[in-house]
Design a protein around this motif. Structure first.
Motif, PDB file in Angstrom:
ATOM      1  N   LEU A  39     -25.878  33.040  48.375  1.00  0.00           N
ATOM      2  CA  LEU A  39     -25.079  32.188  47.506  1.00  0.00           C
ATOM      3  C   LEU A  39     -24.429  31.111  48.374  1.00  0.00           C
ATOM      4  O   LEU A  39     -23.347  31.298  48.923  1.00  0.00           O
ATOM      5  N   VAL A  40     -25.131  29.986  48.522  1.00  0.00           N
ATOM      6  CA  VAL A  40     -24.700  28.923  49.423  1.00  0.00           C
ATOM      7  C   VAL A  40     -23.691  28.028  48.708  1.00  0.00           C
ATOM      8  O   VAL A  40     -24.023  27.361  47.720  1.00  0.00           O
ATOM      9  N   LEU A  41     -22.468  28.009  49.213  1.00  0.00           N
ATOM     10  CA  LEU A  41     -21.405  27.191  48.634  1.00  0.00           C
ATOM     11  C   LEU A  41     -21.248  25.890  49.415  1.00  0.00           C
ATOM     12  O   LEU A  41     -21.391  25.866  50.639  1.00  0.00           O
ATOM     13  N   ARG A  42     -20.942  24.825  48.691  1.00  0.00           N
ATOM     14  CA  ARG A  42     -20.659  23.536  49.319  1.00  0.00           C
ATOM     15  C   ARG A  42     -19.239  23.127  48.952  1.00  0.00           C
ATOM     16  O   ARG A  42     -18.929  22.938  47.772  1.00  0.00           O
ATOM     17  N   PHE A 101     -22.682  33.546  57.192  1.00  0.00           N
ATOM     18  CA  PHE A 101     -22.439  34.501  56.119  1.00  0.00           C
ATOM     19  C   PHE A 101     -20.975  34.932  56.151  1.00  0.00           C
ATOM     20  O   PHE A 101     -20.496  35.451  57.159  1.00  0.00           O
ATOM     21  N   HIS A 102     -20.279  34.724  55.037  1.00  0.00           N
ATOM     22  CA  HIS A 102     -18.851  35.027  54.966  1.00  0.00           C
ATOM     23  C   HIS A 102     -18.584  36.462  54.519  1.00  0.00           C
ATOM     24  O   HIS A 102     -17.733  37.149  55.082  1.00  0.00           O
ATOM     25  N   THR A 103     -19.286  36.904  53.476  1.00  0.00           N
ATOM     26  CA  THR A 103     -19.058  38.243  52.935  1.00  0.00           C
ATOM     27  C   THR A 103     -20.168  38.564  51.946  1.00  0.00           C
ATOM     28  O   THR A 103     -21.030  37.729  51.664  1.00  0.00           O
ATOM     29  N   TRP A 104     -20.151  39.779  51.427  1.00  0.00           N
ATOM     30  CA  TRP A 104     -21.059  40.156  50.348  1.00  0.00           C
ATOM     31  C   TRP A 104     -20.280  40.120  49.035  1.00  0.00           C
ATOM     32  O   TRP A 104     -19.054  40.240  49.024  1.00  0.00           O
ATOM     33  N   VAL A 105     -20.992  39.945  47.939  1.00  0.00           N
ATOM     34  CA  VAL A 105     -20.362  39.980  46.620  1.00  0.00           C
ATOM     35  C   VAL A 105     -21.230  40.795  45.675  1.00  0.00           C
ATOM     36  O   VAL A 105     -22.436  40.955  45.890  1.00  0.00           O
ATOM     37  N   ALA A 161     -22.455  32.263  51.601  1.00  0.00           N
ATOM     38  CA  ALA A 161     -22.748  31.557  52.847  1.00  0.00           C
ATOM     39  C   ALA A 161     -22.386  30.086  52.720  1.00  0.00           C
ATOM     40  O   ALA A 161     -22.279  29.536  51.618  1.00  0.00           O
ATOM     41  N   THR A 162     -22.195  29.452  53.868  1.00  0.00           N
ATOM     42  CA  THR A 162     -22.093  28.000  53.950  1.00  0.00           C
ATOM     43  C   THR A 162     -23.068  27.527  55.017  1.00  0.00           C
ATOM     44  O   THR A 162     -23.422  28.276  55.937  1.00  0.00           O
ATOM     45  N   VAL A 163     -23.505  26.284  54.881  1.00  0.00           N
ATOM     46  CA  VAL A 163     -24.434  25.682  55.834  1.00  0.00           C
ATOM     47  C   VAL A 163     -23.888  24.309  56.201  1.00  0.00           C
ATOM     48  O   VAL A 163     -23.658  23.474  55.321  1.00  0.00           O
ATOM     49  N   ASP A 164     -23.680  24.072  57.492  1.00  0.00           N
ATOM     50  CA  ASP A 164     -23.053  22.826  57.933  1.00  0.00           C
ATOM     51  C   ASP A 164     -23.982  21.627  57.868  1.00  0.00           C
ATOM     52  O   ASP A 164     -23.545  20.496  57.682  1.00  0.00           O
ATOM     53  N   GLN A 165     -25.270  21.848  58.053  1.00  0.00           N
ATOM     54  CA  GLN A 165     -26.188  20.716  58.101  1.00  0.00           C
ATOM     55  C   GLN A 165     -27.568  21.142  57.626  1.00  0.00           C
ATOM     56  O   GLN A 165     -27.854  22.323  57.465  1.00  0.00           O
ATOM     57  N   LEU A 219     -21.081  33.480  39.625  1.00  0.00           N
ATOM     58  CA  LEU A 219     -19.676  33.288  39.266  1.00  0.00           C
ATOM     59  C   LEU A 219     -18.756  33.986  40.262  1.00  0.00           C
ATOM     60  O   LEU A 219     -17.704  33.457  40.638  1.00  0.00           O
ATOM     61  N   GLU A 220     -19.138  35.169  40.697  1.00  0.00           N
ATOM     62  CA  GLU A 220     -18.319  35.904  41.654  1.00  0.00           C
ATOM     63  C   GLU A 220     -18.242  35.177  42.987  1.00  0.00           C
ATOM     64  O   GLU A 220     -17.222  35.221  43.678  1.00  0.00           O
ATOM     65  N   ALA A 221     -19.307  34.478  43.369  1.00  0.00           N
ATOM     66  CA  ALA A 221     -19.299  33.728  44.623  1.00  0.00           C
ATOM     67  C   ALA A 221     -18.227  32.646  44.607  1.00  0.00           C
ATOM     68  O   ALA A 221     -17.540  32.420  45.614  1.00  0.00           O
ATOM     69  N   PHE A 222     -18.058  31.975  43.479  1.00  0.00           N
ATOM     70  CA  PHE A 222     -17.005  30.963  43.381  1.00  0.00           C
ATOM     71  C   PHE A 222     -15.627  31.611  43.533  1.00  0.00           C
ATOM     72  O   PHE A 222     -14.758  31.096  44.247  1.00  0.00           O
ATOM     73  N   ARG A 223     -15.412  32.744  42.872  1.00  0.00           N
ATOM     74  CA  ARG A 223     -14.107  33.410  42.954  1.00  0.00           C
ATOM     75  C   ARG A 223     -13.811  33.851  44.383  1.00  0.00           C
ATOM     76  O   ARG A 223     -12.714  33.611  44.914  1.00  0.00           O
ATOM     77  N   VAL A 224     -14.793  34.466  45.022  1.00  0.00           N
ATOM     78  CA  VAL A 224     -14.603  34.947  46.389  1.00  0.00           C
ATOM     79  C   VAL A 224     -14.440  33.774  47.351  1.00  0.00           C
ATOM     80  O   VAL A 224     -13.661  33.841  48.305  1.00  0.00           O
ATOM     81  N   GLY A 225     -15.163  32.687  47.102  1.00  0.00           N
ATOM     82  CA  GLY A 225     -15.018  31.509  47.952  1.00  0.00           C
ATOM     83  C   GLY A 225     -13.599  30.978  47.954  1.00  0.00           C
ATOM     84  O   GLY A 225     -13.057  30.609  49.005  1.00  0.00           O
ATOM     85  N   ARG A 226     -12.965  30.955  46.786  1.00  0.00           N
ATOM     86  CA  ARG A 226     -11.561  30.534  46.712  1.00  0.00           C
ATOM     87  C   ARG A 226     -10.664  31.532  47.427  1.00  0.00           C
ATOM     88  O   ARG A 226      -9.744  31.158  48.160  1.00  0.00           O
TER      89      ARG A 226
END
Length: 232
Positions: A39-42, A101-105, A161-165, A219-226
């Protein structure tokens, strides 16, 4: 040498010492086939004021034709860890090669009550998915989304997850479109795709997901990202 690298938060370190096979065997019931989802967040930017998530649209000749999903796929027998498998699948499906990778959801907590699923293809009775707790090293517990298919137990580990480039490039034999979508668009099940994703023109799309559980994990990825401060 692999074509990708990845990093992870300290909370995911226990997963680096477990093989996918041992993780599957530790589940109750045991998992026959293990999968990953990335779940790649930007984060927001001056041009994109709302956080977004990367989604891919499946090929019309594949199973779940033209449905939307995050990057991911099956864990191979040669994958040393589930994190390695997640990074490999992300690279194979999008060409992105350096995720953190930040965490699992698991699935969204309010999945059963959320009205957003109604009217665009994902109904509660379509899938009997549930989250199970799996104990790993040091008394740590992770949650795996499981479901039954062809009399086998399938399990999926979802990673934020996030990806810088890097630029997204999809495999046209697996997916036909991709895009970055806001939480509101995911909840409504509708979005206007920008020209940057390779579409012939900009137009509204109905976001029908491969399953209710997939929609819930997005949806859970957005909540956990915040919650983790991945974006504010």
């Amino acid at each position: 040498m692999t074509a990708f690298t990845y990093t992870h938060s300290p909370s995911l370190t226990p997963l680096t010492t477990h093989s996918p096979q041992s993780l599957s065997a530790s589940s109750n019931p045991p998992i026959n086939f293990l999968m990953t989802s990335v779940l790649v967040l930007r984060p927001p930017s001056p041009n994109k004021p709302q956080p977004q998530i990367l989604l891919l649209r499946r090929h019309p000749a594949d199973s779940y034709p033209l449905k939307w999903e995050p990057p991911g796929g099956s864990v191979d027998a040669s994958d040393p860890t589930v994190l390695f498998a997640a990074a490999r699948e992300l690279h194979e499906e999008t060409s992105l090669s350096s995720p953190h990778f930040h965490t699992w959801v698991a699935m969204a907590r309010d999945l059963n009550e959320d009205a957003g699923m109604k009217g665009w293809g994902v109904q509660p009775e379509e899938e009997l998915a549930r989250d199970v707790e799996v104990k790993i090293e040091g008394g740590n517990v992770v949650r795996v989304t499981t479901f039954l298919e062809t009399k086998n137990v399938w399990g999926k580990m979802n990673f934020v997850a996030t990806v810088d480039q890097g630029e997204v490039e999809i495999d046209p034999e697996e997916h036909v479109e991709w895009g970055w979508f806001t939480e509101d668009e995911v909840r409504r099940g509708r979005a206007v795709l920008p020209l940057e994703n390779g579409s012939e023109k900009e137009e509204e799309r109905v976001l029908e997901f491969t399953s209710r559980a997939v929609w819930g994990s997005v949806l859970e990825a957005f909540r956990v990202g915040r919650e983790l401060g991945v974006f504010v």
